[in-house]
Design a protein around this motif. Structure first.
Motif, mmCIF file in Angstrom:
data_model
loop_
_atom_site.group_PDB
_atom_site.id
_atom_site.type_symbol
_atom_site.label_atom_id
_atom_site.label_comp_id
_atom_site.label_asym_id
_atom_site.label_seq_id
_atom_site.Cartn_x
_atom_site.Cartn_y
_atom_site.Cartn_z
ATOM 1 N N GLY A 1 0.787 -1.217 0.000
ATOM 2 C CA GLY A 1 0.000 0.000 0.000
ATOM 3 C C GLY A 1 0.822 1.271 0.000
ATOM 4 N N VAL A 2 2.138 1.153 -0.138
ATOM 5 C CA VAL A 2 3.027 2.317 -0.168
ATOM 6 C C VAL A 2 3.163 2.799 -1.606
ATOM 7 C CG1 VAL A 2 5.403 3.114 0.195
ATOM 8 C CG2 VAL A 2 4.293 1.654 1.905
ATOM 9 N N ARG A 3 3.058 4.100 -1.812
ATOM 10 C CA ARG A 3 3.226 4.688 -3.142
ATOM 11 C C ARG A 3 4.685 5.067 -3.366
ATOM 12 N NH1 ARG A 3 -0.932 3.565 -6.573
ATOM 13 N NH2 ARG A 3 -2.954 4.154 -5.682
ATOM 14 N N VAL A 4 5.172 4.798 -4.589
ATOM 15 C CA VAL A 4 6.554 5.098 -4.968
ATOM 16 C C VAL A 4 6.560 6.136 -6.077
ATOM 17 C CG1 VAL A 4 8.661 4.146 -6.007
ATOM 18 C CG2 VAL A 4 7.434 2.845 -4.255
ATOM 19 N N GLY A 5 7.461 7.110 -5.966
ATOM 20 C CA GLY A 5 7.630 8.138 -6.988
ATOM 21 C C GLY A 5 8.786 7.813 -7.916
ATOM 22 N N PRO A 6 9.909 8.558 -7.832
ATOM 23 C CA PRO A 6 11.050 8.313 -8.717
ATOM 24 C C PRO A 6 11.644 6.913 -8.541
ATOM 25 C CG PRO A 6 11.238 10.455 -7.661
ATOM 26 C CD PRO A 6 10.103 9.748 -6.985
ATOM 27 N N VAL A 7 12.015 6.299 -9.666
ATOM 28 C CA VAL A 7 12.623 4.964 -9.669
ATOM 29 C C VAL A 7 13.872 5.002 -10.525
ATOM 30 C CG1 VAL A 7 12.336 2.549 -10.347
ATOM 31 C CG2 VAL A 7 10.402 3.799 -9.358
ATOM 32 N N ASN A 8 14.965 4.427 -10.026
ATOM 33 C CA ASN A 8 16.219 4.360 -10.775
ATOM 34 C C ASN A 8 16.779 2.944 -10.753
ATOM 35 O OD1 ASN A 8 16.795 7.267 -11.464
ATOM 36 N ND2 ASN A 8 16.626 7.443 -9.238
ATOM 37 N N TYR A 9 17.321 2.532 -11.901
ATOM 38 C CA TYR A 9 17.973 1.220 -12.005
ATOM 39 C C TYR A 9 19.296 1.227 -11.246
ATOM 40 C CZ TYR A 9 20.804 -2.500 -14.074
ATOM 41 O OH TYR A 9 21.635 -3.574 -14.254
ATOM 42 N N LEU A 10 19.598 0.095 -10.565
ATOM 43 C CA LEU A 10 20.850 -0.002 -9.816
ATOM 44 C C LEU A 10 21.752 -1.127 -10.316
ATOM 45 C CD1 LEU A 10 19.486 0.467 -6.178
ATOM 46 C CD2 LEU A 10 20.739 2.148 -7.550
ATOM 47 N N ALA A 11 21.223 -2.333 -10.382
ATOM 48 C CA ALA A 11 22.049 -3.486 -10.752
ATOM 49 C C ALA A 11 21.134 -4.641 -11.134
ATOM 50 C CB ALA A 11 22.941 -3.899 -9.583
ATOM 51 N N SER A 12 21.705 -5.664 -11.769
ATOM 52 C CA SER A 12 20.924 -6.852 -12.118
ATOM 53 C C SER A 12 21.656 -8.099 -11.653
ATOM 54 C CB SER A 12 20.663 -6.916 -13.624
ATOM 55 O OG SER A 12 21.876 -7.102 -14.336
#
Length: 313
Positions: free
Chosen positions: A229-240
């Motif tokens: 139920g938490v909303r997320v704004g900005p997202v950035n790739y880190l690693a795979s």
């Protein structure tokens, strides 16, 4: 090499020798080594710090050889020998933690089949990539013996990297399922969750499968919302990280939460909580009264440890 590639199963530099898959006449001229796998467990050396490759097409009467790559001009194959009657079979097989070892009289002295999740942090990057590749592609063969289009039994081709259907002519190739795993933070805190069936005290980053037509960023926001139920704004790739249990590719991402109230979906997750940076330091130090660190070697452990040390980028 980027810091992100130091995650377990990453940066091994395996020469996958795709050219040899298309030229069996060349492949046949090379010396051969075999990595036997038993129920997804690679054969480990006596010191349990490396794989135990056997000379030639070992256990040639069991399973189908799959070319893993070229190592010092030798062709290295994986072979699923799960039909072999081994010693050391235990009730922990397939469990969250399996420290059992299986052996056989035809194996080199001191070697044994060991659960890869228990051994992965002991392996050098090259051996880890070799083992992850072997486990992933052999599991695909185990579960994809029949054509998904017409149901006819398929035949192995391209040195183990495709299955061909004689019924409808379809060619099938090993699949990798994309999964997002999220380091979700809000200020000085990080969001962790626990899946049903995990050992008490075991928490990790939230994760979930990507869906068709969905970007990584959208998948992060959707999965976090669905589970907590938490909303997320900005997202950035880190690693795979390749995660061959059974066949996923984990996309590690950093999501910045724009809300903090947790309302879990009990069908998705057993519990979720916010943990401060100071509390996470206690977790990694082994002094937290309740929470255990994420499994060492998993990308969640990598993300959390680097967030704690401020070395994510």
């Amino acid at each position: 090499m980027k810091h992100a590639e130091t995650v377990t199963f990453g940066g091994g530099g395996l020469d996958r020798a795709e050219d040899l898959r298309r030229h069996p006449e060349i492949l046949e001229t090379l010396p051969v080594k075999t990595l036997p796998m038993w129920r997804g467990k690679p054969l480990m050396n006596a010191a349990r710090d490396g794989l135990a490759l056997m000379d030639g097409h070992a256990f040639a009467n069991l399973g189908t050889p799959v070319l893993l790559g070229r190592v010092e001009e030798a062709a290295v194959f994986a072979r699923d020998i799960s039909r072999l009657e081994v010693t050391g079979v235990a009730d922990t097989l397939g469990a969250f933690i399996d420290d059992s070892e299986q052996t056989h009289s035809d194996l080199p002295e001191g070697t044994a089949f060991c659960e890869l999740r228990q051994m992965m942090t002991r392996l050098a990057a090259f051996d880890a990539e070799l083992a992850a590749t072997a486990r992933g592609v052999l599991e695909w063969h185990r579960t994809h013996g029949f054509c998904a289009n017409c149901g006819v039994e398929t035949q192995v081709g391209k040195a183990g990297w495709m299955r061909a259907c004689a019924g409808c002519g379809r060619a099938h190739f090993p699949r990798t399922d994309p999964v997002v795993i999220m380091l979700v933070t809000r200020g000085n805190s990080v969001l962790l969750g626990r899946s049903p069936g995990w050992p008490d005290g075991f928490f990790s980053c939230l994760a979930g499968f990507m869906e068709p037509g969905e970007t990584m960023e959208a998948a992060v926001r959707r999965e976090v919302w669905e589970e907590t139920g938490v909303r997320v704004g900005p997202v950035n790739y880190l690693a795979s990280q390749p995660w061959p249990f059974p066949g996923s590719l984990m996309f590690g991402a950093h999501g910045e939460a724009i809300s903090e109230t947790i309302e879990i979906d009990p069908e998705e997750i057993a519990e979720a909580l916010w943990l401060s940076r100071e509390e996470l330091a206690e977790v990694f130090a082994g002094t937290h009264p309740r929470i255990l660190p994420a499994r060492e070697g998993a990308i969640a452990h990598f993300l959390l440890k680097n967030w704690l040390a401020d070395t994510l980028t």
